[in-house]
Design a protein around this motif. Structure first.
Motif, PDB file in Angstrom:
ATOM      1  N   THR A 120       0.814  -1.217   0.000  1.00 37.20           N
ATOM      2  CA  THR A 120       0.000   0.000   0.000  1.00 37.20           C
ATOM      3  C   THR A 120       0.846   1.264   0.000  1.00 37.20           C
ATOM      4  N   LEU A 121       2.111   1.178   0.455  1.00 41.68           N
ATOM      5  CA  LEU A 121       2.980   2.359   0.369  1.00 41.68           C
ATOM      6  C   LEU A 121       3.283   2.673  -1.084  1.00 41.68           C
ATOM      7  N   GLY A 130       4.813  12.743  -4.333  1.00 40.10           N
ATOM      8  CA  GLY A 130       5.335  13.948  -3.690  1.00 40.10           C
ATOM      9  C   GLY A 130       4.676  14.305  -2.384  1.00 40.10           C
ATOM     10  N   GLN A 131       3.752  13.478  -1.892  1.00 40.56           N
ATOM     11  CA  GLN A 131       3.060  13.756  -0.637  1.00 40.56           C
ATOM     12  C   GLN A 131       3.483  12.755   0.434  1.00 40.56           C
ATOM     13  N   ALA A 137      -0.758   9.861   7.593  1.00 45.97           N
ATOM     14  CA  ALA A 137      -1.126  10.773   6.507  1.00 45.97           C
ATOM     15  C   ALA A 137      -2.263  10.196   5.669  1.00 45.97           C
ATOM     16  N   LEU A 138      -2.217   8.892   5.412  1.00 49.05           N
ATOM     17  CA  LEU A 138      -3.280   8.273   4.625  1.00 49.05           C
ATOM     18  C   LEU A 138      -4.601   8.240   5.385  1.00 49.05           C
ATOM     19  N   CYS A 139      -4.522   8.045   6.698  1.00 51.03           N
ATOM     20  CA  CYS A 139      -5.755   8.101   7.505  1.00 51.03           C
ATOM     21  C   CYS A 139      -6.403   9.478   7.385  1.00 51.03           C
ATOM     22  N   ARG A 140      -5.593  10.526   7.454  1.00 52.88           N
ATOM     23  CA  ARG A 140      -6.150  11.879   7.306  1.00 52.88           C
ATOM     24  C   ARG A 140      -6.710  12.080   5.900  1.00 52.88           C
ATOM     25  N   ARG A 141      -5.994  11.615   4.905  1.00 47.98           N
ATOM     26  CA  ARG A 141      -6.406  11.837   3.514  1.00 47.98           C
ATOM     27  C   ARG A 141      -7.711  11.118   3.193  1.00 47.98           C
ATOM     28  N   TYR A 142      -7.888   9.927   3.774  1.00 46.72           N
ATOM     29  CA  TYR A 142      -9.064   9.134   3.451  1.00 46.72           C
ATOM     30  C   TYR A 142     -10.100   9.125   4.579  1.00 46.72           C
TER      31      TYR A 142
END
Length: 235
Positions: A120-121, A130-131, A137-142
């Motif tokens: 998943t990375l 670039g993020q 970070a993925l928890c926040r994004r999704y």
């Protein structure tokens, strides 16, 4: 389809330098639904834990003194993962440690039991170049709630990663495909197969805002090629 979301915690960063696994966790997902079945063990590493690693996961050697060795849980671990597609965040790291542990007790590497692996990375880097693409970070994004994640923990991280993975891949499975997977066949999808009393619920303002934010992410990652944005503009 059976998938297993997997994570480990370790004494340090490099299995080739003698670092060992101290926690291994895996949760089962079938046809994109968590089943509640899981594998989880703390493991006595028989060596010191690097201070930097302990700061990350908060697991002390004292806590691990009465825990089993990896060899004591290896067969149960192999049985749990066998035949499943593995979903791992930064797969080379976890697989490197697992393969080293298995090698030390004379067993075959993970690929012998579960040859298919989703990293998943790598997936996140492809979707969001670039993020930041760590789990937080993925928890926040999704919009996955990770408020309870004050320290890294393998079992909690597998549960969070399962939610993130489902969010990252939610466009890949339609309702009709899921219907086939659950026991129907393609013939079942022809004709009048939808229930007549299907209830349609309108999205709430919060859900619409989450939808817009998700489309913004897609549009940015695809450099303005988001199909839904184009459809909205043409409407």
């Amino acid at each position: 389809m059976r998938q297993v979301i997997l994570d480990t915690e370790t004494t340090g960063l490099d299995a080739n330098l003698g670092h060992r696994i101290i926690e291994v966790a895996a949760v089962e997902m079938i046809n994109r639904r968590l089943t509640g079945n899981h594998f989880h063990h703390y493991v006595n590493p028989q060596r010191e834990i690097d201070p930097g690693a302990q700061q990350v996961h908060g697991i002390s050697l004292e806590f691990l003194q009465d825990k089993p060795f990896f060899r004591d849980v290896a067969q149960d671990f192999i049985e749990f993962i066998s035949g499943a597609e593995l979903v791992i965040h930064n797969a080379p790291f976890d697989l490197g440690f697992l393969n080293m542990e298995l090698k030390l007790i004379g067993l075959e590497p993970v690929g012998k039991y579960s040859p298919d692996v989703v990293d998943t990375l790598k997936m996140a880097k492809d979707l969001h170049p670039g993020q930041k693409n760590n789990l937080d970070a993925l928890c926040r994004r999704y919009f996955v709630d990770n408020a309870s994640r004050t320290l890294h923990g393998a079992l909690l991280d597998t549960e969070l990663l399962a939610e993130v993975y489902l969010a990252m891949t939610r466009g890949q499975n339609s309702l009709m495909i899921e219907s086939v997977e659950e026991g129907g066949n393609h013939a079942d999808l022809g004709g009048d197969f939808m229930p007549h009393d299907l209830m349609v619920l309108a999205a709430t303002p919060d859900e619409m805002e989450m939808h817009r934010a998700y489309l913004d992410e897609i549009d940015k990652a695809s450099k303005g090629a988001c199909l839904w944005r184009a459809l909205e503009s043409g409407a």
